[in-house]
Motif scaffolding. Structure first.
Motif, PDB file in Angstrom:
ATOM      1  N   ARG A  86       1.050  -1.364   0.204  1.00  0.00           N
ATOM      2  CA  ARG A  86       0.236  -0.039   0.014  1.00  0.00           C
ATOM      3  C   ARG A  86       0.847   1.398  -0.037  1.00  0.00           C
ATOM      4  O   ARG A  86       1.746   1.330   0.840  1.00  0.00           O
ATOM      5  CB  ARG A  86      -0.911   0.008   1.257  1.00  0.00           C
ATOM      6  N   SER A  91      -3.068   3.693  -2.782  1.00  0.00           N
ATOM      7  CA  SER A  91      -3.372   2.801  -3.840  1.00  0.00           C
ATOM      8  C   SER A  91      -2.511   1.464  -3.315  1.00  0.00           C
ATOM      9  O   SER A  91      -1.675   1.606  -2.427  1.00  0.00           O
ATOM     10  CB  SER A  91      -2.694   3.381  -5.104  1.00  0.00           C
ATOM     11  N   ARG A  93      -0.174  -1.761  -5.043  1.00  0.00           N
ATOM     12  CA  ARG A  93       0.645  -2.030  -6.191  1.00  0.00           C
ATOM     13  C   ARG A  93       1.334  -3.284  -5.907  1.00  0.00           C
ATOM     14  O   ARG A  93       1.796  -3.731  -4.959  1.00  0.00           O
ATOM     15  CB  ARG A  93       1.944  -1.128  -6.368  1.00  0.00           C
ATOM     16  N   GLU A 367      -0.256  -1.053 -10.682  1.00  0.00           N
ATOM     17  CA  GLU A 367      -1.296  -0.730  -9.782  1.00  0.00           C
ATOM     18  C   GLU A 367      -2.468  -1.789  -9.867  1.00  0.00           C
ATOM     19  O   GLU A 367      -2.745  -2.316 -10.868  1.00  0.00           O
ATOM     20  CB  GLU A 367      -1.865   0.662 -10.169  1.00  0.00           C
ATOM     21  N   PRO A 370      -6.734   1.699  -7.296  1.00  0.00           N
ATOM     22  CA  PRO A 370      -6.147   3.237  -7.344  1.00  0.00           C
ATOM     23  C   PRO A 370      -6.178   3.928  -6.056  1.00  0.00           C
ATOM     24  O   PRO A 370      -7.095   3.224  -5.047  1.00  0.00           O
ATOM     25  CB  PRO A 370      -7.154   3.521  -8.466  1.00  0.00           C
ATOM     26  N   ALA A 371      -5.536   4.997  -5.883  1.00  0.00           N
ATOM     27  CA  ALA A 371      -5.903   5.813  -4.516  1.00  0.00           C
ATOM     28  C   ALA A 371      -7.203   6.467  -4.736  1.00  0.00           C
ATOM     29  O   ALA A 371      -7.533   6.647  -5.763  1.00  0.00           O
ATOM     30  CB  ALA A 371      -4.746   7.001  -4.827  1.00  0.00           C
TER      31      ALA A 371
END
Ligand SMILES: Cc1ncc(COP(=O)(O)O)c(C=O)c1O
Length: 374
Positions: A86, A91, A93, A367, A370-371
């Motif tokens: 995180r 986000s 990844r 990713e 997403p954020a």
């Protein structure tokens, strides 16, 4: 049976009884590596006549298996290990999942198992991370460890490739695993046991390699060492790798020395990443056969300044000492004036890339979630 889309899509069947927020927080507070599991798992099945089908994210549960399942008898299986992180922006990844997908495909080929395509591998891992995203902590060192697994489930005692196979992915929240900081671990050099032989499965991530390493690992513990280092089986001369990590040496002149991928060593994703970052710094990296005597003499003469181990679970682990029946040699202790070791600097750089704090020049992060907006 449900019709499957031709593209790899994992249908989500949500866990109706996920862990409560409180249960999850407690489980994630200080998890022992690989002992805590999230609410879901990914699963797909393969039949010789139909290929892969039934791609699903399902509640985590035991997998009923016939006692004659081939994997239980002949260890026809392959697995992987990778992590999701995180970032500060919220986000999530993955780190180089394509490399793990390629290694799993290669392991499956060696074990006469059906290959999981990169598309299926990524779809499974991503759908699982998305479903269990609240298990990915934001704390320093925390991540979600993903364990893809391919197993021969066919009930058959014939020694032949199974016609029924499962692909499963589980996820485990993990913390900062046994890096031992700058203190370093003691390593037991196994003399009586070898890990891999030419033409065997040393470069394959498969259960048998690890089963065979448990006795030498126990021996290491009995000698006060945290890990085993294996020598090559043919000449009993060259250093290969640890039970679950690759080995890197730093010379006094700053150049790097590491065992070449001879076919009996697992091609680590962390090894490749660290060697790339070291080359980016302009360091010379030599990948070749390294005799144990060369390593020991180098440490004694001061030519070898550092030794460290690299792998997904612990990232970079400095080595303080090599021990065996006829051997006990310590790496030089570092003082504050020496500045950070190469191991410490590489650990910081790699984890900064993994957590999005340093530029990802090689496009290694992918990713998944997403954020959040705003
Ligand atoms: C035997 C062995 N060597 C090396 C490694 C390091 O590989 P990676 O960096 O891909 O985790 C592992 C861990 O997967 C391993 O089990």
């Amino acid at each position: 049976m449900e019709t499957q889309a031709p593209t790899a899509q994992f249908t989500v069947i949500p866990n109706r009884r996920p862990a409560t927020d409180e249960e999850r927080w407690i489980a994630m507070e200080d998890p022992v590596f690989g002992k805590v599991f999230t609410d879901h798992m990914a699963r797909a099945t393969w039949r010789e006549e139909d290929g892969w089908a039934d791609r699903r994210i399902v509640p985590l549960a035991p997998i009923p298996m016939h006692p004659g399942a081939a994997v239980l008898h002949y260890a026809q299986q392959a697995f992987e290990g990778l992590k999701a992180y995180r970032w500060e922006d919220g986000s999530i990844r993955l780190f180089r999942p394509e490399a793990n997908a390629a290694r799993l495909a290669s392991s499956c080929r060696r074990m006469a198992l059906p290959e999981v395509s990169e598309e299926d591998f990524l779809a499974a891992v991503e759908a699982l991370v998305e479903a269990d995203q609240n298990w990915v902590a934001g704390a320093e060192g925390a991540s979600l460890y993903l364990r893809p697994l391919v197993i021969a489930t066919e009930a058959s005692l014939l020694v032949q490739p199974a016609a029924e196979v499962d692909f499963i992915v589980t996820a485990s929240p993990v913390g900062d695993y046994l890096s031992n900081g700058d203190v370093g671990v003691s390593i037991w050099v196994s003399r009586g046991y070898h890990r891999a032989n030419a033409g065997g499965t040393g470069d394959t991530k498969t259960a048998g390699n690890y089963a065979a390493s448990m006795l030498p690992q126990k021996e290491a513990k009995e000698h006060g060492c945290g890990q085993v280092l294996f020598l090559d089986a043919r000449e009993d001369t060259y250093v290969e790798e640890l039970g679950g990590m690759n080995l890197v040496a730093v010379r006094a002149d700053g150049s790097i020395l590491t065992p070449r991928l001879s076919g009996t060593i697992l091609p680590g994703v962390t090894r490749d990443s660290i060697l790339t970052l070291l080359r980016d710094e302009g360091r010379t990296v030599e990948e070749r056969d390294i005799a144990l005597t060369e390593l020991v003499e180098g440490i004694e003469s001061g030519d070898i300044a550092e030794l460290f181990a690299v792998g997904t679970a612990a990232v970079v682990t400095p080595i303080a000492r090599l021990v065996s029946d006829d051997l006990d040699v310590s790496l030089p202790e570092r003082s504050e004036e020496d500045g950070p070791s190469v191991a410490t600097a590489m650990r910081a750089l790699l984890t900064d890339i993994q957590y999005g704090r340093a530029e990802d020049r090689h496009g290694w992060t992918r990713e998944v979630v997403p954020a959040p907006e705003g």
